[in-house]
Design an enzyme around this catalytic site. Structure first.
Site, PDB file in Angstrom:
ATOM      1  N   HIS A 361       0.810  -1.219   0.000  1.00  0.00           N
ATOM      2  CA  HIS A 361       0.000   0.000   0.000  1.00  0.00           C
ATOM      3  C   HIS A 361       0.847   1.275   0.000  1.00  0.00           C
ATOM      4  O   HIS A 361       0.337   2.362  -0.259  1.00  0.00           O
ATOM      5  CB  HIS A 361      -0.952   0.006   1.202  1.00  0.00           C
ATOM      6  CG  HIS A 361      -2.282   0.612   0.902  1.00  0.00           C
ATOM      7  ND1 HIS A 361      -2.425   1.739   0.121  1.00  0.00           N
ATOM      8  CD2 HIS A 361      -3.541   0.250   1.250  1.00  0.00           C
ATOM      9  CE1 HIS A 361      -3.711   2.051   0.024  1.00  0.00           C
ATOM     10  NE2 HIS A 361      -4.407   1.152   0.694  1.00  0.00           N
ATOM     11  N   ARG A 362       2.145   1.155   0.279  1.00  0.00           N
ATOM     12  CA  ARG A 362       3.019   2.315   0.202  1.00  0.00           C
ATOM     13  C   ARG A 362       3.271   2.726  -1.237  1.00  0.00           C
ATOM     14  O   ARG A 362       3.588   3.885  -1.517  1.00  0.00           O
ATOM     15  CB  ARG A 362       4.362   2.013   0.883  1.00  0.00           C
ATOM     16  CG  ARG A 362       4.257   1.703   2.375  1.00  0.00           C
ATOM     17  CD  ARG A 362       5.581   1.207   2.922  1.00  0.00           C
ATOM     18  NE  ARG A 362       6.005  -0.041   2.292  1.00  0.00           N
ATOM     19  CZ  ARG A 362       7.115  -0.711   2.625  1.00  0.00           C
ATOM     20  NH1 ARG A 362       7.892  -0.244   3.607  1.00  0.00           N
ATOM     21  NH2 ARG A 362       7.426  -1.837   2.019  1.00  0.00           N
TER      22      ARG A 362
END
Length: 388
Positions: A361-362
């Site tokens: 998700h980064r």
């Protein structure tokens, strides 16, 4: 002792492929070394004569430590090295064995594959009595397994199954999956796809590829091609998380998760976004053969930008895979199975395929991952538009 991967401090010497006194040419396979990833073959870096061998098989040796010399014909060992070598004859006449005879029994063939040696040790089989079926009489893992299968079944006692030590590959897999799961913020998206056209593409192109290249086309080959071409249009899915931000990788190098005896390895099909389908099938076949034989090379395991894990051959419908850092995503592929589905309001049976993508998700948000998965599904519906 060469460094075959980043952060490597030691390497275990598995075996010498040349003996002392042999002439070697640059590029000849010289020795086998086990790292945390796999057993790898190391090539000679120069022409000459192998001499002054001090590296003992089965030992962990620090990177950079001298384990042998390659000399020009007639050249003598340096004084410091000669003092360590227990021979007095000239270098050109050296013929001493390179193995520790207390650990490496003499066999009828003189050669033994690393996997065969390990299986024999575990089963208590005397290698000196084994006749190998490999080239020049090499004893293969299959020879030892056949002997093991022929042994009478012994009762299993609690003491015999109390502890199973991890191999280097198993230990590394445990460390890296733990690190990934605890430090990378995973999220998962799943989609079922009609695989009718995928099956048709394999049937239509398989015979020509097998005739031209001698390899069988698999669903994995087609998936590698379609995934890579879709990734080329979605650079964030092909990116890497690094300390100072996000790296957008210029090439699409697809790693394929493969089960081996001691764990899982992920050799890489390079430039898969541009490679023809037949070339992808050829690369995948060569990587699979080397992985099964425990002979992957350092270059086979580096540079991956995205990973595919396919458990369809094990009859798994769907699963979630753990990301391999610094990659940003991994695609889990299940089996193709017939299911009842509605098509234009009509209930019918179609071969369906489950895809599950795990994302960091980064690097990737839900919308980007969903768009990629949608476009990949469209490519699977019409593979002919994407394959060459």
């Amino acid at each position: 002792m060469p460094a075959l991967e980043m952060a490597q401090e030691t390497g275990k010497l598995v075996g010498w492929l040349k003996k002392e006194g042999d002439s070697v040419a640059k590029g000849d396979l010289l020795l086998e070394i086990e790292t945390d990833k796999a057993v790898m073959e190391v090539e000679a870096t120069a022409d000459g004569i192998l001499a002054g061998v001090t590296g003992e098989i089965g030992t962990d040796i620090p990177v950079g430590q001298t384990i042998a010399w390659i000399l020009k014909p007639g050249e003598a060992l340096p004084a410091s090295a000669a003092a360590e070598v227990p021979v007095t004859s000239p270098v050109t006449e050296m013929s001493l064995p390179l193995v520790d005879v207390s650990q490496q029994p003499t066999t009828s063939a003189g050669k033994v594959s690393p996997k065969a040696r390990r299986l024999a040790k575990e089963a208590g089989i005397d290698l000196s009595s084994v006749i190998g079926s490999g080239q020049d009489g090499e004893i293969l893992a299959s020879d030892i397994q056949a002997l093991i299968d022929a042994l009478p079944n012994a009762p299993i006692t609690p003491a015999a199954v109390q502890h199973e030590p991890l191999t280097s590959i198993g230990r590394l897999m445990a460390e890296r999956t733990t690190q990934s799961w605890t430090t990378v913020p995973h999220f998962f998206l799943q989609q079922e796809v009609d695989a009718t056209a995928l099956n048709d593409a394999r049937a239509a192109r398989g015979a020509a590829i097998e005739q031209a290249l001698g390899v069988k086309l698999t669903h994995t080959d087609i998936m590698i091609a379609l995934v890579a071409r879709t990734l080329a249009r979605h650079p964030r899915l092909n990116a890497s998380w690094i300390e100072d931000g996000i790296r957008l990788n210029p090439e699409v190098n697809v790693a394929i998760a493969m089960a081996v005896e001691d764990g899982v390895v992920a050799p890489v099909v390079r430039n898969a976004h541009n490679a023809p389908l037949g070339e992808i099938a050829r690369q995948r076949r060569e990587l699979t053969d080397r992985a099964r034989a425990g002979r992957l090379r350092p270059a086979d395991l580096t540079g991956g930008t995205f990973t595919i894990s396919n458990l369809g051959m094990f009859h798994i419908d769907s699963f979630c895979a753990i990301i391999t850092p610094p990659q940003a995503a991994i695609l889990a592929v299940g089996q193709i199975a017939e299911r009842v589905v509605p098509i234009n309001g009509v209930i019918t049976v179609r071969p369906m395929l489950s895809l599950t993508i795990s994302c960091d998700h980064r690097v990737i948000d839900g919308a980007k991952a969903a768009t990629f998965l949608h476009d990949l599904a469209e490519a699977i519906h019409e593979p002919g538009r994407w394959l060459t």
